[in-house]
Design a protein around this motif. Structure first.
Motif, mmCIF file in Angstrom:
data_model
loop_
_atom_site.group_PDB
_atom_site.id
_atom_site.type_symbol
_atom_site.label_atom_id
_atom_site.label_comp_id
_atom_site.label_asym_id
_atom_site.label_seq_id
_atom_site.Cartn_x
_atom_site.Cartn_y
_atom_site.Cartn_z
ATOM 1 N N LEU A 102 -23.227 39.620 16.616
ATOM 2 C CA LEU A 102 -23.159 41.041 16.332
ATOM 3 C C LEU A 102 -23.766 41.285 14.963
ATOM 4 N N ALA A 103 -24.670 42.246 14.881
ATOM 5 C CA ALA A 103 -25.203 42.701 13.588
ATOM 6 C C ALA A 103 -24.713 44.123 13.404
ATOM 7 N N GLN A 104 -24.167 44.396 12.231
ATOM 8 C CA GLN A 104 -23.733 45.763 11.967
ATOM 9 C C GLN A 104 -23.899 46.077 10.485
ATOM 10 N N THR A 105 -24.155 47.344 10.212
ATOM 11 C CA THR A 105 -24.266 47.816 8.833
ATOM 12 C C THR A 105 -23.680 49.214 8.761
ATOM 13 N N GLY A 106 -23.208 49.562 7.589
ATOM 14 C CA GLY A 106 -22.724 50.914 7.392
ATOM 15 C C GLY A 106 -21.772 51.004 6.219
ATOM 16 N N THR A 107 -21.463 52.225 5.860
ATOM 17 C CA THR A 107 -20.493 52.481 4.800
ATOM 18 C C THR A 107 -19.146 52.690 5.469
ATOM 19 N N VAL A 108 -18.179 51.899 5.041
ATOM 20 C CA VAL A 108 -16.844 51.923 5.643
ATOM 21 C C VAL A 108 -15.789 52.035 4.558
ATOM 22 N N ASP A 109 -14.590 52.370 4.978
ATOM 23 C CA ASP A 109 -13.459 52.496 4.058
ATOM 24 C C ASP A 109 -12.298 51.690 4.629
ATOM 25 N N PHE A 110 -12.208 50.419 4.260
ATOM 26 C CA PHE A 110 -11.117 49.564 4.691
ATOM 27 C C PHE A 110 -10.183 49.333 3.520
ATOM 28 N N ASP A 111 -8.917 49.447 3.770
ATOM 29 C CA ASP A 111 -7.896 49.184 2.746
ATOM 30 C C ASP A 111 -8.113 50.019 1.488
ATOM 31 N N GLY A 112 -8.618 51.250 1.658
ATOM 32 C CA GLY A 112 -8.785 52.134 0.516
ATOM 33 C C GLY A 112 -9.987 51.847 -0.360
ATOM 34 N N VAL A 113 -10.844 50.912 0.069
ATOM 35 C CA VAL A 113 -12.038 50.569 -0.711
ATOM 36 C C VAL A 113 -13.263 50.986 0.107
ATOM 37 N N ARG A 114 -14.022 51.928 -0.418
ATOM 38 C CA ARG A 114 -15.243 52.380 0.261
ATOM 39 C C ARG A 114 -16.384 51.480 -0.179
ATOM 40 N N GLU A 115 -17.136 50.967 0.795
ATOM 41 C CA GLU A 115 -18.254 50.073 0.485
ATOM 42 C C GLU A 115 -19.290 50.117 1.590
ATOM 43 N N PHE A 116 -20.500 49.734 1.227
ATOM 44 C CA PHE A 116 -21.560 49.531 2.208
ATOM 45 C C PHE A 116 -21.557 48.045 2.541
ATOM 46 N N SER A 117 -21.645 47.726 3.822
ATOM 47 C CA SER A 117 -21.682 46.316 4.203
ATOM 48 C C SER A 117 -22.762 46.074 5.242
ATOM 49 N N ALA A 118 -23.294 44.857 5.174
ATOM 50 C CA ALA A 118 -24.231 44.346 6.181
ATOM 51 C C ALA A 118 -23.589 43.066 6.689
ATOM 52 N N ASP A 119 -23.390 43.003 7.994
ATOM 53 C CA ASP A 119 -22.568 41.953 8.570
ATOM 54 C C ASP A 119 -23.268 41.280 9.746
ATOM 55 N N LEU A 120 -23.134 39.966 9.790
ATOM 56 C CA LEU A 120 -23.506 39.182 10.968
ATOM 57 C C LEU A 120 -22.234 38.475 11.414
ATOM 58 N N THR A 121 -21.872 38.656 12.667
ATOM 59 C CA THR A 121 -20.648 38.073 13.211
ATOM 60 C C THR A 121 -21.003 37.256 14.445
ATOM 61 N N ARG A 122 -20.491 36.030 14.480
ATOM 62 C CA ARG A 122 -20.643 35.208 15.684
ATOM 63 C C ARG A 122 -19.327 35.289 16.446
ATOM 64 N N GLN A 123 -19.410 35.756 17.684
ATOM 65 C CA GLN A 123 -18.229 35.854 18.532
ATOM 66 C C GLN A 123 -18.251 34.719 19.544
ATOM 67 N N LEU A 124 -17.140 33.999 19.598
ATOM 68 C CA LEU A 124 -17.018 32.841 20.486
ATOM 69 C C LEU A 124 -15.769 32.983 21.339
ATOM 70 N N ILE A 125 -15.931 32.789 22.635
ATOM 71 C CA ILE A 125 -14.809 32.829 23.570
ATOM 72 C C ILE A 125 -14.549 31.405 24.027
ATOM 73 N N GLU A 126 -13.300 30.994 23.943
ATOM 74 C CA GLU A 126 -12.960 29.625 24.325
ATOM 75 C C GLU A 126 -13.246 29.383 25.809
ATOM 76 N N ALA A 127 -13.903 28.280 26.101
ATOM 77 C CA ALA A 127 -14.224 27.939 27.486
ATOM 78 C C ALA A 127 -12.957 27.659 28.288
ATOM 79 N N ALA A 128 -11.973 27.042 27.655
ATOM 80 C CA ALA A 128 -10.739 26.668 28.355
ATOM 81 C C ALA A 128 -9.826 27.866 28.608
ATOM 82 N N ASP A 129 -9.957 28.928 27.830
ATOM 83 C CA ASP A 129 -9.114 30.114 27.978
ATOM 84 C C ASP A 129 -9.941 31.335 27.595
#
Length: 152
Positions: free
Chosen positions: A58-85
């Motif tokens: 997943l690639a995502q970018t944007g200005t967000v407000d998490f935990d009361g802190v506003r910031e711009f972020s650029a993110d790369l996320t690897r999502q993995l689903i367990e084969a056994a479950d």
């Protein structure tokens, strides 16, 4: 590599490339992407296959407000689903953080998943997203980089 080893592996790869999460320079943004791209191609032995949507980016970018802190972020996320479950989903997030500005606010929020496309095509599209293009232009150094593995 096992899913449980992904955070250590990515951190080690970034370290070898000279990227330090607490001292990220504008040049390190491109290094981080290059390292993540290599990391994304490494198979996770205990994850379902990419063809089964068990391993995706997943690639995502944007200005967000998490935990009361506003910031711009650029993110790369690897999502993995367990084969056994197939109900167990892990996400390894590699996120660059900046102080927001009018310029970053104007970039909007964008999201792109790799499912159904080759990694080279995904990265070409992801890095042309407005937020990633801005981040890679080196206009401003990030405040820091976070790497987090979580079960979602």
């Amino acid at each position: 590599m096992l899913i449980s080893e992904t955070e250590v592996l990515l951190t080690s790869m970034l370290n070898l490339a000279g990227v330090r999460p607490s001292e990220v320079s504008a040049v390190d943004v491109r290094r981080t992407v290059e390292v993540f791209r290599r990391f994304a191609a490494a198979p996770a032995d205990d994850a379902a296959s990419p063809e089964e949507d068990g391993d995706g980016i997943l690639a995502q970018t944007g200005t967000v407000d998490f935990d009361g802190v506003r910031e711009f972020s650029a993110d790369l996320t690897r999502q993995l689903i367990e084969a056994a479950d197939q109900e167990v989903i892990w996400q390894l997030r590699c996120t660059l953080h900046w102080t927001p500005s009018a310029e970053t606010e104007a970039l909007g929020y964008r999201v792109l998943w790799s499912f159904g496309m080759p990694l080279d095509d995904f990265f070409a599209k992801a890095l042309s997203l407005p937020g990633w293009a801005w981040a890679l232009a080196g206009v401003q150094a990030p405040r820091h980089l976070t790497i987090e593995l979580d079960r979602v």
